[in-house]
Write an enzyme that holds these catalytic residues in place. Structure first.
Site, mmCIF file in Angstrom:
data_model
loop_
_atom_site.group_PDB
_atom_site.id
_atom_site.type_symbol
_atom_site.label_atom_id
_atom_site.label_comp_id
_atom_site.label_asym_id
_atom_site.label_seq_id
_atom_site.Cartn_x
_atom_site.Cartn_y
_atom_site.Cartn_z
ATOM 1 N N LYS A 13 0.836 -1.215 0.000
ATOM 2 C CA LYS A 13 0.000 0.000 0.000
ATOM 3 C C LYS A 13 0.865 1.257 0.000
ATOM 4 C CE LYS A 13 -1.962 -0.977 3.948
ATOM 5 N NZ LYS A 13 -1.218 -2.206 4.299
ATOM 6 N N ARG A 88 -9.747 1.213 8.873
ATOM 7 C CA ARG A 88 -9.344 -0.161 9.197
ATOM 8 C C ARG A 88 -10.419 -0.893 9.981
ATOM 9 N NH1 ARG A 88 -3.465 0.692 8.998
ATOM 10 N NH2 ARG A 88 -2.457 -1.286 9.308
ATOM 11 N N ARG A 127 12.042 -5.466 5.186
ATOM 12 C CA ARG A 127 11.761 -4.061 4.861
ATOM 13 C C ARG A 127 12.696 -3.155 5.663
ATOM 14 N NH1 ARG A 127 5.848 -1.769 5.398
ATOM 15 N NH2 ARG A 127 5.938 -2.955 7.338
ATOM 16 N N ARG A 160 11.327 -1.326 11.171
ATOM 17 C CA ARG A 160 10.239 -0.916 12.076
ATOM 18 C C ARG A 160 10.113 -1.895 13.236
ATOM 19 N NH1 ARG A 160 5.236 0.310 8.056
ATOM 20 N NH2 ARG A 160 4.170 -0.823 9.722
ATOM 21 N N ARG A 171 -0.608 -8.725 13.165
ATOM 22 C CA ARG A 171 -1.193 -7.697 12.288
ATOM 23 C C ARG A 171 -2.071 -8.356 11.214
ATOM 24 N NH1 ARG A 171 4.283 -4.997 10.818
ATOM 25 N NH2 ARG A 171 3.113 -3.820 9.284
HETATM 26 P P1 AP5 Z 1 4.931 -1.522 1.870
HETATM 27 O O1 AP5 Z 1 4.618 -0.717 0.674
HETATM 28 O O2 AP5 Z 1 5.649 -0.865 3.008
HETATM 29 O O3 AP5 Z 1 3.598 -2.272 2.370
HETATM 30 P P2 AP5 Z 1 2.365 -1.732 3.209
HETATM 31 O O4 AP5 Z 1 1.153 -2.417 2.697
HETATM 32 O O5 AP5 Z 1 2.355 -0.244 3.237
HETATM 33 O O6 AP5 Z 1 2.756 -2.332 4.624
HETATM 34 P P3 AP5 Z 1 2.630 -1.765 6.094
HETATM 35 O O7 AP5 Z 1 3.289 -2.803 6.958
HETATM 36 O O8 AP5 Z 1 3.145 -0.356 6.205
HETATM 37 O O9 AP5 Z 1 1.098 -1.792 6.304
HETATM 38 P P4 AP5 Z 1 0.344 -1.779 7.628
HETATM 39 O O10 AP5 Z 1 -1.029 -1.519 7.177
HETATM 40 O O11 AP5 Z 1 0.512 -2.995 8.462
HETATM 41 O O12 AP5 Z 1 1.081 -0.637 8.479
HETATM 42 P P5 AP5 Z 1 0.705 0.848 8.800
HETATM 43 O O13 AP5 Z 1 1.955 1.618 8.737
HETATM 44 O O14 AP5 Z 1 -0.481 1.315 8.032
HETATM 45 O O15 AP5 Z 1 5.775 -2.807 1.382
HETATM 46 C C1 AP5 Z 1 6.285 -3.743 2.304
HETATM 47 C C2 AP5 Z 1 7.661 -4.238 1.817
HETATM 48 O O16 AP5 Z 1 7.501 -4.938 0.605
HETATM 49 C C3 AP5 Z 1 8.666 -3.098 1.530
HETATM 50 O O17 AP5 Z 1 9.941 -3.542 1.895
HETATM 51 C C4 AP5 Z 1 8.584 -2.917 -0.002
HETATM 52 O O18 AP5 Z 1 9.811 -2.448 -0.548
HETATM 53 C C5 AP5 Z 1 8.250 -4.325 -0.462
HETATM 54 N N1 AP5 Z 1 7.363 -4.343 -1.632
HETATM 55 C C6 AP5 Z 1 6.289 -3.542 -1.870
HETATM 56 N N2 AP5 Z 1 5.699 -3.882 -3.029
HETATM 57 C C7 AP5 Z 1 6.416 -4.925 -3.525
HETATM 58 C C8 AP5 Z 1 6.293 -5.748 -4.692
HETATM 59 N N3 AP5 Z 1 5.300 -5.545 -5.600
HETATM 60 N N4 AP5 Z 1 7.189 -6.734 -4.877
HETATM 61 C C9 AP5 Z 1 8.181 -6.957 -3.978
HETATM 62 N N5 AP5 Z 1 8.360 -6.224 -2.857
HETATM 63 C C10 AP5 Z 1 7.475 -5.234 -2.631
HETATM 64 O O19 AP5 Z 1 0.220 0.742 10.322
HETATM 65 C C11 AP5 Z 1 1.106 0.388 11.361
HETATM 66 C C12 AP5 Z 1 0.331 0.287 12.667
HETATM 67 O O20 AP5 Z 1 -0.257 1.575 12.988
HETATM 68 C C13 AP5 Z 1 -0.858 -0.680 12.669
HETATM 69 O O21 AP5 Z 1 -0.457 -2.005 12.928
HETATM 70 C C14 AP5 Z 1 -1.707 -0.087 13.798
HETATM 71 O O22 AP5 Z 1 -1.205 -0.420 15.060
HETATM 72 C C15 AP5 Z 1 -1.541 1.414 13.595
HETATM 73 N N6 AP5 Z 1 -2.553 1.995 12.701
HETATM 74 C C16 AP5 Z 1 -2.346 2.583 11.488
HETATM 75 N N7 AP5 Z 1 -3.506 2.989 10.947
HETATM 76 C C17 AP5 Z 1 -4.474 2.662 11.835
HETATM 77 C C18 AP5 Z 1 -5.896 2.789 11.842
HETATM 78 N N8 AP5 Z 1 -6.547 3.347 10.805
HETATM 79 N N9 AP5 Z 1 -6.577 2.317 12.907
HETATM 80 C C19 AP5 Z 1 -5.948 1.761 13.956
HETATM 81 N N10 AP5 Z 1 -4.604 1.594 14.033
HETATM 82 C C20 AP5 Z 1 -3.884 2.030 12.967
#
Ligand code: AP5
Length: 213
Positions: A13, A88, A127, A160, A171
């Site tokens: 994402k 979410r 990552r 992270r 997660r």
């Molecule tokens: P990346 O693009 O970083 O993936 P992502 O989907 O953004 O992953 P996240 O782990 O950031 O998502 P998340 O939803 O768990 O975390 P968030 O920060 O929102 O790609 C991942 C890796 O793969 C990278 O190394 C990249 O280079 C590689 N990659 C990407 N595309 C690729 C491809 N096509 N091929 C190969 N490699 C690839 O949230 C973190 C925490 O915050 C949550 O757990 C929660 O505690 C809190 N939080 C955030 N938002 C909320 C909410 N709305 N409500 C409640 N809690 C929340």
């Protein structure tokens, strides 16, 4: 362009949202990035969010809704945005509808990324992220030019705290229990499209563009 990206952790994402936001000149609004910044700055929000994030749980809805309500009122979001990581929960999705109506924003387009669990775990444990500009790398798939250093801003890259295999499993569990109902919520409204998130970054980006057009 009012777009929501929904998908499990590591589904790409953030990677894809940054690219789409840059090419369309709209802000990329990542609730994860906003929370991590609050943690780094040890704000009240950051202190509350830190242990929840580290354990792989979800930060309470009222806090998240407040953050998004305020962020979407900023001028740069007036002509569109890409929301990454919000909503979410169904409560967040319902509240978002009210906020958008209140702000006079148009309809949402929702993209749901599908990636198998074993690929997700491989992506996440290797990552690396930039704590200054939020650029995203991967040790094998998307390495920085100089190991451990951000190409964009020169800061030291970090893993992270929630990128351990144990936290990723939690997660994924939170995604299934709390966020898949959001996928159903948007599917019923016919505003959601599934996107295969597996494959090279460029190929996934092409699929996104096709889905949006
Ligand atoms: P990346 O693009 O970083 O993936 P992502 O989907 O953004 O992953 P996240 O782990 O950031 O998502 P998340 O939803 O768990 O975390 P968030 O920060 O929102 O790609 C991942 C890796 O793969 C990278 O190394 C990249 O280079 C590689 N990659 C990407 N595309 C690729 C491809 N096509 N091929 C190969 N490699 C690839 O949230 C973190 C925490 O915050 C949550 O757990 C929660 O505690 C809190 N939080 C955030 N938002 C909320 C909410 N709305 N409500 C409640 N809690 C929340």
């Amino acid at each position: 362009m009012n777009i929501v990206f929904i998908g499990p952790p590591g589904s790409g994402k953030g990677t894809q949202a940054k690219r789409l936001a840059d090419s369309n000149h709209v802000p990329h609004i990542s609730t994860g990035d906003i929370l991590r910044e609050a943690v780094r700055n040890t704000t009240e929000l950051g202190k509350q969010a830190e242990p929840i994030m580290a354990s792989g749980g979800l930060v309470p809805d009222d806090l998240m809704i407040g953050i998004i309500h305020e962020r979407l009122q900023q001028a740069d979001a007036a002509s569109g945005f890409i929301l990454d990581g919000f909503p979410r929960t169904v409560v967040q999705a319902e509240k978002l509808e009210k906020v958008l109506v209140g702000n006079g924003h148009g309809d949402l387009q929702v993209l749901h990324f599908l990636v198998p669990d074993e690929i997700i775990v491989r992506r996440i444990v290797s990552r690396r992220s930039c704590p200054s500009c939020n650029a995203i790398y991967h040790l094998e798939n998307a390495p920085s030019k100089v190991e451990g250093v951000c190409d964009r801003c020169g800061s030291a890259l970090v893993a992270r705290t929630d990128d351990t295999e144990e936290a990723v499993r939690k997660r994924l569990d939170a995604f299934r229990k709390q966020t898949l109902p959001v996928v159903d919520f948007y599917r019923q409204k016919q505003s959601l499209k599934d996107v295969d998130g597996n494959g090279p970054v460029d190929q996934v980006f092409e699929r996104i563009e096709k889905s949006l057009s």
